[in-house]
Design an enzyme around this catalytic site. Structure first.
Site, PDB file in Angstrom:
ATOM      1  N   HIS A 110      -2.924   7.666   6.586  1.00  0.00           N
ATOM      2  CA  HIS A 110      -1.873   8.471   6.297  1.00  0.00           C
ATOM      3  C   HIS A 110      -2.530   9.668   5.895  1.00  0.00           C
ATOM      4  CE1 HIS A 110       2.100   6.511   6.147  1.00  0.00           C
ATOM      5  NE2 HIS A 110       1.519   5.433   5.631  1.00  0.00           N
ATOM      6  N   HIS A 170      -4.267   1.477   7.509  1.00  0.00           N
ATOM      7  CA  HIS A 170      -2.934   2.071   7.357  1.00  0.00           C
ATOM      8  C   HIS A 170      -3.033   3.255   6.430  1.00  0.00           C
ATOM      9  CE1 HIS A 170       1.565   1.635   7.648  1.00  0.00           C
ATOM     10  NE2 HIS A 170       1.493   2.580   6.849  1.00  0.00           N
ATOM     11  N   CYS A 196       6.182   0.380   7.058  1.00  0.00           N
ATOM     12  CA  CYS A 196       5.655   1.471   6.472  1.00  0.00           C
ATOM     13  C   CYS A 196       6.834   1.635   5.582  1.00  0.00           C
ATOM     14  CB  CYS A 196       5.154   2.526   7.245  1.00  0.00           C
ATOM     15  SG  CYS A 196       4.776   4.093   6.379  1.00  0.00           S
ATOM     16  N   LEU A 197       6.467   1.885   4.399  1.00  0.00           N
ATOM     17  CA  LEU A 197       7.507   2.226   3.437  1.00  0.00           C
ATOM     18  C   LEU A 197       8.169   3.742   3.762  1.00  0.00           C
ATOM     19  CD1 LEU A 197       5.966   1.447  -0.120  1.00  0.00           C
ATOM     20  CD2 LEU A 197       7.625   0.039   1.211  1.00  0.00           C
ATOM     21  N   GLY A 209       0.991  -1.021   0.070  1.00  0.00           N
ATOM     22  CA  GLY A 209       0.015   0.005   0.082  1.00  0.00           C
ATOM     23  C   GLY A 209       0.991   1.095  -0.104  1.00  0.00           C
TER      24      GLY A 209
HETATM   25 ZN    ZN Z   1       2.724   3.596   5.568  1.00  0.00          ZN
END
Ligand code: ZN
Length: 151
Positions: free
Chosen positions: A135, A131, A89-90, A46
């Site tokens: 953001h 998630h 999380c990226l 995501g």
């Molecule tokens: Zn994230």
């Protein structure tokens, strides 16, 4: 499609509440396609627009290869059950923690063709929807993590 730069934790962009998208311009469609490309390239499931520096309510999710959600103005309209599982999380590379999320959520959104859709997600998909929508409101998983995992 083009790869975009992923914003990392510490950047104020990740702490800003994003604005709704009123009109689906070609630029928005390009953004969502570039986000998909960027997410896949980073091996994520995501990605939200603020993570690529765009303060608009758009996310992409792909938990199962080929099942792609490109969501404009997504909103959780129903949630039920609960789950605790590992999340990362990226924008926070290398860090993982256990979070508490609903087991099932229903999300209403507009797709890239301008059509209103609703989708029900369970398990990992529900976590991903929660998630990414967090953001858009400037919330990171580390804000409500139960405990971080050691590596
Ligand atoms: Zn994230």
């Amino acid at each position: 499609m083009a790869k975009l730069k992923i914003v990392k934790v510490g950047d104020q962009t990740l702490r800003t509440v994003c604005k709704p998208i009123d009109t689906i311009t070609p630029r928005i469609v390009t953004l969502l396609n570039d986000m998909l490309d960027t997410m896949r390239n980073a091996d994520g499931v995501g990605l939200a627009a603020p993570q690529v520096g765009v303060l608009r309510r758009a996310v992409v999710v792909e938990c199962e290869p080929g099942t792609v959600y490109q969501m404009i103005n997504p909103e959780i309209i129903e949630s039920s059950g609960e789950q605790e599982d590992t999340e990362g999380c990226l924008s926070i590379p290398g860090e993982f923690g256990i979070t508490h999320r609903p087991m099932e959520v229903t999300v209403r959104y507009t797709d890239i063709h301008g059509k209103e859709q609703t989708v029900k997600g369970e398990g990992l998909l529900a976590r991903a929807f929660c998630h990414e929508i967090d953001h858009l409101n400037g919330i990171l998983f580390t804000d409500h993590v139960i405990r971080m995992l050691d590596d």
